[in-house]
Design an enzyme around this catalytic site. Sequence first.
Site, PDB file in Angstrom:
ATOM      1  CG  HIS A 116      -0.186   0.146   2.525  1.00  0.00           C
ATOM      2  ND1 HIS A 116       0.442  -0.921   3.113  1.00  0.00           N
ATOM      3  CD2 HIS A 116       0.052   1.210   3.332  1.00  0.00           C
ATOM      4  CE1 HIS A 116       1.023  -0.532   4.235  1.00  0.00           C
ATOM      5  NE2 HIS A 116       0.816   0.767   4.397  1.00  0.00           N
ATOM      6  CG  ASP A 118       1.759   5.109   4.745  1.00  0.00           C
ATOM      7  OD1 ASP A 118       1.374   3.930   4.906  1.00  0.00           O
ATOM      8  OD2 ASP A 118       2.873   5.517   5.116  1.00  0.00           O
TER       9      ASP A 118
HETATM   10  C1  SIN Z   1       6.273  -1.582   8.707  1.00  0.00           C
HETATM   11  O1  SIN Z   1       5.882  -1.645   9.879  1.00  0.00           O
HETATM   12  O2  SIN Z   1       7.208  -2.254   8.317  1.00  0.00           O
HETATM   13  C2  SIN Z   1       5.584  -0.679   7.717  1.00  0.00           C
HETATM   14  C3  SIN Z   1       4.662   0.252   8.359  1.00  0.00           C
HETATM   15  C4  SIN Z   1       3.692   0.908   7.414  1.00  0.00           C
HETATM   16  O3  SIN Z   1       2.987   0.214   6.692  1.00  0.00           O
HETATM   17  O4  SIN Z   1       3.634   2.139   7.385  1.00  0.00           O
END
Ligand code: SIN
Length: 308
Positions: A116, A118
């Site tokens: 994704h 954000d």
């Molecule tokens: C992660 O925790 O590795 C990614 C975090 C996120 O999806 O922003």
Amino acid sequence: MTTTTTPTVPGDGIEIRPMSVHIGAELFGVDLAGDLSAAQVAAIRAALLRWKVVFFRDQALDHAGHVRLARRFGAPTPAHVVFGTDEDHPEVYSIAKHRTAQNGRAAALRCWTGWHTDITAAINPPCASILRGQTVPPYGGDTQWTNLALAYDRLSEPLKRLVEGLRAVHRFDAPRDEDYARKVGARDLAAEHPLVTVHPESGEKVLYVSPAFVKEIVGMEAREGQALLELLWEHAVSSEFTVRFRWAPGSVAFWDNRATAHLAPVDIFATDFDRQFYRVTLNGEVPVGVDGRPSRLLSGDPIEPQST
Ligand code: SIN
């Protein structure tokens, strides 16, 4: 696209070590908890634009330092416009394995949302995200990013022409459990974004296909849209476009949310390892398509910067 083995950026003392040919670089010689000079900020910005995601090691950031760092690069958003935060800083979002795991492995896996970009359900998704690893598993728990400008660039000409004229609906998934339904229902965000956006700083065309958020292609039959999306999603995460980061305590990742998608790890849910990370996102602009048309708000309000 040109590639270099950039050693050091003159004048600011920051050493840039690319991690792959097309995306990701580690930056050394900078203390993110200290007072960054204007030259350091400019060098980090330039590296971010070039490498899409930059990484720092052994940083001593707490919540206040994390927010202060983010403010050097833009206006932090509220921690998460839908899920909120329990942290004592309203800009800091906790990404914690132990919390999501409380409801069981299946629920935890659903919460870690796959590839994704954000919050593209918002009309103005964050322009960048800064993630710091506090409690880091001894192994496993890596994060991956993909370069969506390169993904666009590598499409065939006929496919480029097709997708440049298309737009897609981005929204959160259908309710998965009561808490999720309550939070998503309270702030039902949805936006129509161009399938190809123009990066406001680099001018690059970006295949804007945030897989966890895109639900349909405007004007297409569901079956057509789904088939095209499956093709684009598979293409967008081709290994050549990606980088994988192995975290250690004190590691920081800073990514351009306008040109990348990322994948949080799920392998840790098969272990007892804890993983506690914190994220601050920077307020972003409304994306614009190749035809100059901006995204369209379908539901909810634009994200506003967190007031101080
Ligand atoms: C992660 O925790 O590795 C990614 C975090 C996120 O999806 O922003």
